[in-house]
Design a protein around this motif. Structure first.
Motif, PDB file in Angstrom:
ATOM      1  N   ALA A   1      -4.159  -6.930  11.407  1.00 22.35           N
ATOM      2  CA  ALA A   1      -5.026  -7.470  12.460  1.00 22.35           C
ATOM      3  C   ALA A   1      -5.557  -6.355  13.350  1.00 22.35           C
ATOM      4  N   ALA A   2      -4.702  -5.376  13.662  1.00 21.04           N
ATOM      5  CA  ALA A   2      -5.128  -4.247  14.495  1.00 21.04           C
ATOM      6  C   ALA A   2      -6.065  -3.316  13.729  1.00 21.04           C
TER       7      ALA A   2
ATOM      8  N   ALA B   1      -8.013  -3.944  11.297  1.00 15.65           N
ATOM      9  CA  ALA B   1      -9.296  -4.580  10.988  1.00 15.65           C
ATOM     10  C   ALA B   1     -10.299  -4.457  12.129  1.00 15.65           C
ATOM     11  N   THR B   2      -9.821  -4.170  13.338  1.00 16.57           N
ATOM     12  CA  THR B   2     -10.737  -3.993  14.472  1.00 16.57           C
ATOM     13  C   THR B   2     -11.454  -2.654  14.422  1.00 16.57           C
TER      14      THR B   2
ATOM     15  N   ALA C   1      -6.098  -8.974  17.799  1.00  8.37           N
ATOM     16  CA  ALA C   1      -7.506  -8.567  17.722  1.00  8.37           C
ATOM     17  C   ALA C   1      -8.156  -8.612  19.097  1.00  8.37           C
ATOM     18  N   GLU C   2      -7.867  -9.649  19.851  1.00 11.96           N
ATOM     19  CA  GLU C   2      -8.443  -9.773  21.201  1.00 11.96           C
ATOM     20  C   GLU C   2      -7.960  -8.638  22.095  1.00 11.96           C
TER      21      GLU C   2
ATOM     22  N   CYS D   1      -6.977  -5.674  21.168  1.00 11.22           N
ATOM     23  CA  CYS D   1      -7.640  -4.442  20.732  1.00 11.22           C
ATOM     24  C   CYS D   1      -9.062  -4.373  21.293  1.00 11.22           C
ATOM     25  N   GLN D   2      -9.734  -5.505  21.365  1.00 11.95           N
ATOM     26  CA  GLN D   2     -11.092  -5.531  21.956  1.00 11.95           C
ATOM     27  C   GLN D   2     -11.055  -5.156  23.432  1.00 11.95           C
TER      28      GLN D   2
END
Length: 237
Positions: A42-43, A45-46, A220-221, A223-224
């Protein structure tokens, strides 16, 4: 370490066209390997993760810890390679050589010069330097890729770690410029408190709990949010 002000550091950065934002350096936690791999993907993929450290203290504490770490590391490396994220192993040069990845060495956990001899030229070698300018100079002389400074803040991983002062950090960043070695910061860093370091010439921001302690669906959020913080990076004013 020589006392250097933010103003002096800013003067050293005048010739740079622009300050390059740091890269996020993720350290694994002690989740079960299936959960860990899902979180890492998940990380990764950002596109934000610039380096991953395999650090599995609880796994190593088990009876068959070394064998289990080897098997887990193979899975983590395969995932990281799929996303083109470089890998370092924590404190285990022999395993790093065997698996063809980089290594991070704490003080007393191995010789950077030996690591430099045994690892491929493109592999990253990190060295823990705390707040000590002499250790940063030594790391550079020995061939380390980066010097890790901290703890910047107390953290859940190391709640009793000694934190370094702003002055010590600025002096370390100046040494990084002068000696030509990348600076990594570690210790209790979050997407919110990183704003206190905005503009410093840091290459890596090492993070564990602020990302890895979250459930998979929130990574993911988070990381954003880190991306937004790093987008604001600029020279000290």
């Amino acid at each position: 370490m020589t006392v250097i002000s933010d103003k002096a550091l800013k003067s050293s950065l005048k010739t740079a066209d622009k300050i390059i934002p740091p890269r996020l350096y993720l350290l694994t936690n002690d989740d079960a390997i299936e959960v860990l791999l899902t979180k890492l993907e998940a990380a990764f993929a950002t596109g934000l993760i610039g380096l991953i450290q395999i650090r599995r203290k609880q796994v190593l504490a088990q009876v068959n810890g070394n064998e289990q770490l080897h098997d887990e590391a193979l899975q983590i490396i395969a995932l990281a390679q799929a996303y083109k994220v470089p890998v370092v192993i924590n404190d285990d040069l022999d395993l790093a050589v065997k698996l063809g990845v980089g290594v991070h060495l704490g003080q007393g956990d191995g010789d950077v010069r030996i690591a430099k001899q045994q690892l491929a030229l493109n592999q990253i070698i990190g060295r823990t330097c705390h707040y000590d300018g002499e250790l940063i100079k030594e790391a550079q002389r020995d061939g380390a890729s980066y010097a890790a400074m901290g703890a910047i803040f107390a953290s859940s991983t190391k709640p009793k770690a000694n934190t370094i002062s702003r002055q010590q950090l600025v002096a370390g960043c100046q040494l990084g410029i002068d000696k030509g070695i990348d600076i990594c910061v570690i210790g209790g860093l979050t997407a919110e408190n990183i704003k206190q370091l905005l503009g410093l010439p840091i290459t890596y921001i090492a993070v564990v709990g602020d990302i890895m302690d979250l459930p998979v669906e929130r990574i993911a959020e988070r990381c954003q949010q880190w991306q937004q913080a790093l987008d604001d990076w600029q020279a000290p004013t």
